[in-house]
Structure formats: structure tokens, C-alpha cells
Design a protein around this motif. Sequence first.
Motif, PDB file in Angstrom:
ATOM      1  N   SER A  19       0.817  -1.214   0.000  1.00 42.80           N
ATOM      2  CA  SER A  19       0.000   0.000   0.000  1.00 42.80           C
ATOM      3  C   SER A  19       0.846   1.256   0.000  1.00 42.80           C
ATOM      4  O   SER A  19       0.480   2.257  -0.633  1.00 42.80           O
ATOM      5  N   ALA A  20       1.941   1.243   0.715  1.00 45.93           N
ATOM      6  CA  ALA A  20       2.781   2.423   0.919  1.00 45.93           C
ATOM      7  C   ALA A  20       4.052   1.955   1.610  1.00 45.93           C
ATOM      8  O   ALA A  20       4.169   0.786   1.991  1.00 45.93           O
ATOM      9  N   LEU A  21       4.995   2.848   1.791  1.00 47.47           N
ATOM     10  CA  LEU A  21       6.082   2.562   2.713  1.00 47.47           C
ATOM     11  C   LEU A  21       5.489   2.606   4.111  1.00 47.47           C
ATOM     12  O   LEU A  21       4.516   3.322   4.360  1.00 47.47           O
ATOM     13  N   ARG A  22       6.077   1.859   5.031  1.00 42.99           N
ATOM     14  CA  ARG A  22       5.561   1.881   6.399  1.00 42.99           C
ATOM     15  C   ARG A  22       5.779   3.282   6.953  1.00 42.99           C
ATOM     16  O   ARG A  22       6.878   3.835   6.891  1.00 42.99           O
ATOM     17  N   HIS A  23       4.684   3.891   7.464  1.00 43.99           N
ATOM     18  CA  HIS A  23       4.711   5.309   7.840  1.00 43.99           C
ATOM     19  C   HIS A  23       3.702   5.607   8.943  1.00 43.99           C
ATOM     20  O   HIS A  23       2.834   4.800   9.244  1.00 43.99           O
ATOM     21  N   TRP A  24       3.835   6.806   9.514  1.00 45.33           N
ATOM     22  CA  TRP A  24       2.812   7.358  10.410  1.00 45.33           C
ATOM     23  C   TRP A  24       2.738   8.854  10.144  1.00 45.33           C
ATOM     24  O   TRP A  24       3.668   9.448   9.611  1.00 45.33           O
ATOM     25  N   HIS A  25       1.579   9.453  10.487  1.00 48.32           N
ATOM     26  CA  HIS A  25       1.325  10.871  10.209  1.00 48.32           C
ATOM     27  C   HIS A  25       1.220  11.681  11.498  1.00 48.32           C
ATOM     28  O   HIS A  25       0.674  11.211  12.488  1.00 48.32           O
ATOM     29  N   THR A  26       1.691  12.924  11.436  1.00 48.36           N
ATOM     30  CA  THR A  26       1.592  13.814  12.592  1.00 48.36           C
ATOM     31  C   THR A  26       0.178  14.343  12.789  1.00 48.36           C
ATOM     32  O   THR A  26      -0.286  14.465  13.926  1.00 48.36           O
ATOM     33  N   LEU A  27      -0.535  14.657  11.701  1.00 46.05           N
ATOM     34  CA  LEU A  27      -1.843  15.306  11.805  1.00 46.05           C
ATOM     35  C   LEU A  27      -2.985  14.544  11.138  1.00 46.05           C
ATOM     36  O   LEU A  27      -4.142  14.842  11.384  1.00 46.05           O
ATOM     37  N   GLU A  28      -2.675  13.615  10.270  1.00 49.80           N
ATOM     38  CA  GLU A  28      -3.702  12.941   9.480  1.00 49.80           C
ATOM     39  C   GLU A  28      -4.186  11.661  10.130  1.00 49.80           C
ATOM     40  O   GLU A  28      -3.390  10.799  10.485  1.00 49.80           O
ATOM     41  N   ASP A  29      -5.507  11.547  10.267  1.00 44.49           N
ATOM     42  CA  ASP A  29      -6.135  10.278  10.616  1.00 44.49           C
ATOM     43  C   ASP A  29      -6.276   9.457   9.334  1.00 44.49           C
ATOM     44  O   ASP A  29      -6.537  10.016   8.262  1.00 44.49           O
ATOM     45  N   GLU A  30      -6.135   8.145   9.451  1.00 45.41           N
ATOM     46  CA  GLU A  30      -6.352   7.251   8.318  1.00 45.41           C
ATOM     47  C   GLU A  30      -7.249   6.107   8.759  1.00 45.41           C
ATOM     48  O   GLU A  30      -7.169   5.641   9.898  1.00 45.41           O
ATOM     49  N   PHE A  31      -8.068   5.637   7.813  1.00 44.14           N
ATOM     50  CA  PHE A  31      -8.973   4.517   8.059  1.00 44.14           C
ATOM     51  C   PHE A  31      -8.997   3.654   6.805  1.00 44.14           C
ATOM     52  O   PHE A  31      -9.032   4.180   5.694  1.00 44.14           O
ATOM     53  N   VAL A  32      -8.978   2.334   6.990  1.00 43.95           N
ATOM     54  CA  VAL A  32      -9.008   1.400   5.870  1.00 43.95           C
ATOM     55  C   VAL A  32     -10.044   0.324   6.162  1.00 43.95           C
ATOM     56  O   VAL A  32     -10.116  -0.197   7.287  1.00 43.95           O
ATOM     57  N   TYR A  33     -10.852   0.002   5.120  1.00 44.06           N
ATOM     58  CA  TYR A  33     -11.864  -1.054   5.221  1.00 44.06           C
ATOM     59  C   TYR A  33     -11.626  -2.044   4.082  1.00 44.06           C
ATOM     60  O   TYR A  33     -11.640  -1.654   2.905  1.00 44.06           O
ATOM     61  N   ILE A  34     -11.401  -3.308   4.420  1.00 43.98           N
ATOM     62  CA  ILE A  34     -11.107  -4.333   3.426  1.00 43.98           C
ATOM     63  C   ILE A  34     -12.412  -4.813   2.792  1.00 43.98           C
ATOM     64  O   ILE A  34     -13.324  -5.274   3.488  1.00 43.98           O
ATOM     65  N   LEU A  35     -12.477  -4.712   1.459  1.00 47.04           N
ATOM     66  CA  LEU A  35     -13.671  -5.119   0.717  1.00 47.04           C
ATOM     67  C   LEU A  35     -13.584  -6.554   0.213  1.00 47.04           C
ATOM     68  O   LEU A  35     -14.576  -7.284   0.225  1.00 47.04           O
ATOM     69  N   SER A  36     -12.399  -6.946  -0.258  1.00 49.12           N
ATOM     70  CA  SER A  36     -12.229  -8.307  -0.771  1.00 49.12           C
ATOM     71  C   SER A  36     -10.766  -8.704  -0.660  1.00 49.12           C
ATOM     72  O   SER A  36      -9.874  -7.860  -0.592  1.00 49.12           O
ATOM     73  N   GLY A  37     -10.543 -10.022  -0.651  1.00 45.29           N
ATOM     74  CA  GLY A  37      -9.179 -10.531  -0.542  1.00 45.29           C
ATOM     75  C   GLY A  37      -8.639 -10.389   0.859  1.00 45.29           C
ATOM     76  O   GLY A  37      -9.400 -10.246   1.825  1.00 45.29           O
ATOM     77  N   GLU A  38      -7.314 -10.445   0.954  1.00 49.76           N
ATOM     78  CA  GLU A  38      -6.660 -10.290   2.256  1.00 49.76           C
ATOM     79  C   GLU A  38      -5.324  -9.593   2.085  1.00 49.76           C
ATOM     80  O   GLU A  38      -4.672  -9.696   1.043  1.00 49.76           O
TER      81      GLU A  38
END
Length: 160
Positions: free
Chosen positions: A60-79
Motif C-alpha cells: 500500500s505504501a512505505l511503512r509510515h505514520w502521520h503527525t496530523l492525518e487520521d487514516e482509516f481502511v476497510y477491506i472489501l475483498s481478498g486479504e
Amino acid sequence: MQTPQPPAQDPAKVPDVGGSGYPEPFRSRMGDRLKKRLGEACGLTQFGVNLVTLGPGGQSALRHWHTLEDEFVYILSGEVTLVTDRGQQILKAGMCAGYPAGQRDAHHFINHSDQPAQYLEIGSRIPGDVAFYPDDDLLWIETETGTVGAHKNGEFYLDG
């Protein structure tokens, strides 16, 4: 069936965006990853919504964290395999994950399966947000011409 009219959108008609904004050697690590920028297609400006298809071996991305941004992920299919500072866990369709702003728990997904995975990613767009990449020699620097990828010592990547 009637064609949706704005503000409604048909995700199938939203273009796929491939590739990555990362400079090499990071860009190619994303592998088979396509995003449909649904929030942008709907004219949203305060948060992003992407429908992501992550092929086998993609991340998905390089492994990271954000100072100000919230993130949310919902898996629709697969794993996918969620990798955080705490370790790894498999997320399957119907599962979700959230990353609060400022929580120094770097994260990303890798698709270790032999099938594509699809998920929604939603994130706030807060000016001044900074992402940190603890596993990689990358930071972003604002210049007169825009944001540029650089080594942690400040030297720009050549293909930035």
C-alpha cells in the motif's frame, strides 16, 4: 440502469491511477497497486477516499505514520498483511484498521496472497501534516516548486 449524475459517481468510470509519488528506489516496491480517487471525483477537499486494488506482491505504501492525518481502511475483498510496530496480522474482507494522527505506530499493507485485494482508504487532508518513514531513508521537503523526496540527510533523490 440510469447513469449517476453528480454528486453521485459510478466508481467503474473513475480512472485508475497507478504508480506512486515516491522516488526510486521506493516507487517500484509498491508493485501492482491501482487507486480510484473517489473522493476527488466527488469534489471532496477535506478528506480523501480511495478505492485501492492491491495485486499479489504489492504494498500500500512505505511503512509510515502521520503527525496530523487520521487514516482509516476497510477491506472489501481478498486479504492483506497489516504490518505495524507491533508486528503483522492478516486482515480479510469485512475487517478494518484505523490510524489516529500523531500515533507513532508506523503501518502499511502487503498483499502476500496470490489474489488481488481491494479496500477503501480514507484520510484527512490537514495542511502541515508530516509523514515519517522509520524503515526507509525518505522525508519530504517543501521547495519553491513543490514537495520533493529527499534522503534523511536532506539530499534530494535525483528522480524525486
